[in-house]
Design a protein around this motif. Sequence first.
Motif, PDB file in Angstrom:
ATOM      1  N   VAL A 103      -4.559   3.179  -0.507  1.00 25.61           N
ATOM      2  CA  VAL A 103      -3.770   4.083   0.329  1.00 25.61           C
ATOM      3  C   VAL A 103      -4.134   3.789   1.772  1.00 25.61           C
ATOM      4  O   VAL A 103      -5.309   3.723   2.122  1.00 25.61           O
ATOM      5  CB  VAL A 103      -4.060   5.562  -0.014  1.00 25.61           C
ATOM      6  CG1 VAL A 103      -3.315   6.493   0.923  1.00 25.61           C
ATOM      7  CG2 VAL A 103      -3.700   5.849  -1.463  1.00 25.61           C
ATOM      8  N   SER A 145       6.183   3.809  -1.896  1.00 20.30           N
ATOM      9  CA  SER A 145       7.009   4.948  -2.323  1.00 20.30           C
ATOM     10  C   SER A 145       8.157   5.198  -1.351  1.00 20.30           C
ATOM     11  O   SER A 145       9.275   5.501  -1.769  1.00 20.30           O
ATOM     12  CB  SER A 145       6.154   6.217  -2.454  1.00 20.30           C
ATOM     13  OG  SER A 145       5.323   6.115  -3.588  1.00 20.30           O
ATOM     14  N   PRO A 164       0.326   4.881  -7.642  1.00 24.67           N
ATOM     15  CA  PRO A 164      -0.437   3.669  -7.324  1.00 24.67           C
ATOM     16  C   PRO A 164      -0.691   2.839  -8.582  1.00 24.67           C
ATOM     17  O   PRO A 164      -1.008   3.381  -9.638  1.00 24.67           O
ATOM     18  CB  PRO A 164      -1.747   4.194  -6.743  1.00 24.67           C
ATOM     19  CG  PRO A 164      -1.565   5.645  -6.521  1.00 24.67           C
ATOM     20  CD  PRO A 164      -0.373   6.098  -7.311  1.00 24.67           C
ATOM     21  N   ALA A 218       3.385  -0.623  -6.078  1.00 24.77           N
ATOM     22  CA  ALA A 218       2.532   0.248  -5.263  1.00 24.77           C
ATOM     23  C   ALA A 218       1.078  -0.103  -5.525  1.00 24.77           C
ATOM     24  O   ALA A 218       0.585   0.062  -6.643  1.00 24.77           O
ATOM     25  CB  ALA A 218       2.788   1.712  -5.613  1.00 24.77           C
ATOM     26  N   SER A 250       0.835  -1.204   0.000  1.00 27.23           N
ATOM     27  CA  SER A 250       0.000   0.000   0.000  1.00 27.23           C
ATOM     28  C   SER A 250       0.867   1.251   0.000  1.00 27.23           C
ATOM     29  O   SER A 250       1.996   1.246   0.476  1.00 27.23           O
ATOM     30  CB  SER A 250      -0.893   0.035   1.242  1.00 27.23           C
ATOM     31  OG  SER A 250      -1.786  -1.041   1.251  1.00 27.23           O
ATOM     32  N   GLU A 251       0.294   2.321  -0.514  1.00 27.08           N
ATOM     33  CA  GLU A 251       0.941   3.620  -0.418  1.00 27.08           C
ATOM     34  C   GLU A 251       0.628   4.218   0.948  1.00 27.08           C
ATOM     35  O   GLU A 251      -0.405   3.933   1.510  1.00 27.08           O
ATOM     36  CB  GLU A 251       0.435   4.554  -1.530  1.00 27.08           C
ATOM     37  CG  GLU A 251       0.997   4.209  -2.886  1.00 27.08           C
ATOM     38  CD  GLU A 251       2.473   4.539  -3.020  1.00 27.08           C
ATOM     39  OE1 GLU A 251       3.249   4.324  -2.065  1.00 27.08           O
ATOM     40  OE2 GLU A 251       2.855   5.012  -4.073  1.00 27.08           O
ATOM     41  N   PRO A 252       1.491   4.995   1.520  1.00 29.20           N
ATOM     42  CA  PRO A 252       2.716   5.561   0.957  1.00 29.20           C
ATOM     43  C   PRO A 252       3.934   4.672   1.150  1.00 29.20           C
ATOM     44  O   PRO A 252       5.044   5.030   0.782  1.00 29.20           O
ATOM     45  CB  PRO A 252       2.888   6.845   1.761  1.00 29.20           C
ATOM     46  CG  PRO A 252       2.416   6.447   3.122  1.00 29.20           C
ATOM     47  CD  PRO A 252       1.246   5.535   2.867  1.00 29.20           C
ATOM     48  N   TRP A 253       3.729   3.490   1.747  1.00 27.13           N
ATOM     49  CA  TRP A 253       4.852   2.621   2.125  1.00 27.13           C
ATOM     50  C   TRP A 253       5.685   2.193   0.917  1.00 27.13           C
ATOM     51  O   TRP A 253       6.920   2.170   1.002  1.00 27.13           O
ATOM     52  CB  TRP A 253       4.349   1.420   2.922  1.00 27.13           C
ATOM     53  CG  TRP A 253       3.320   1.811   3.937  1.00 27.13           C
ATOM     54  CD1 TRP A 253       2.057   1.308   4.062  1.00 27.13           C
ATOM     55  CD2 TRP A 253       3.430   2.821   4.952  1.00 27.13           C
ATOM     56  NE1 TRP A 253       1.387   1.940   5.089  1.00 27.13           N
ATOM     57  CE2 TRP A 253       2.210   2.876   5.653  1.00 27.13           C
ATOM     58  CE3 TRP A 253       4.437   3.690   5.336  1.00 27.13           C
ATOM     59  CZ2 TRP A 253       1.968   3.745   6.709  1.00 27.13           C
ATOM     60  CZ3 TRP A 253       4.196   4.570   6.387  1.00 27.13           C
ATOM     61  CH2 TRP A 253       2.989   4.591   7.061  1.00 27.13           C
ATOM     62  N   SER A 274       3.253   9.758  -5.503  1.00 26.97           N
ATOM     63  CA  SER A 274       3.267   8.307  -5.653  1.00 26.97           C
ATOM     64  C   SER A 274       2.669   7.884  -6.991  1.00 26.97           C
ATOM     65  O   SER A 274       2.064   8.690  -7.698  1.00 26.97           O
ATOM     66  CB  SER A 274       2.500   7.668  -4.496  1.00 26.97           C
ATOM     67  OG  SER A 274       1.147   8.059  -4.550  1.00 26.97           O
TER      68      SER A 274
END
Length: 146
Positions: free
Chosen positions: A45, A15, A67, A41, A10-13, A65
């Motif tokens: 989120v 990125s 996704p 990604a 998942s974002e933001p992880w 980011s």
Amino acid sequence: MTVMKAITISEPWASLISFGEKRIETRTWKTSYRGTLYIHAGKHVDKNWLHEQRRLVSLTDIPSSHPGFILAKCELTDCCEMTNDFLQKVKQNNFEFQTGVYELGRYAWILRNVQTLTVPVECKGHLRVWNISAVLSKEIEAENDR
């Protein structure tokens, strides 16, 4: 051609990993896989992050980011169960500690040699560690070996 492996995060992880800010991915499950791992990604989120952790990203120079794209490749060098000793060591790096779920019994995936792709490649993500198709592998290599 060697089968390329990926994981959807998942974002933001995703990125944060792709730009070398986050070096440990936390999971409820372990993997025996070691080697090159591509970071995808996910389109999801992390809503908790939006409300509680957003200030962490402001401390870094992370661009927007992507996704639904493969952003980076890295080496998955270890996967260890979290112990009290491990948790104490991670707490010494507040940013890392705040960007994961660190609890006894969970697993820490240790990521090294992160290389951001020059051209992120769009694709559908999957659960767990997944194989990148031969067609997508060729696209990743063609777009990023320029």
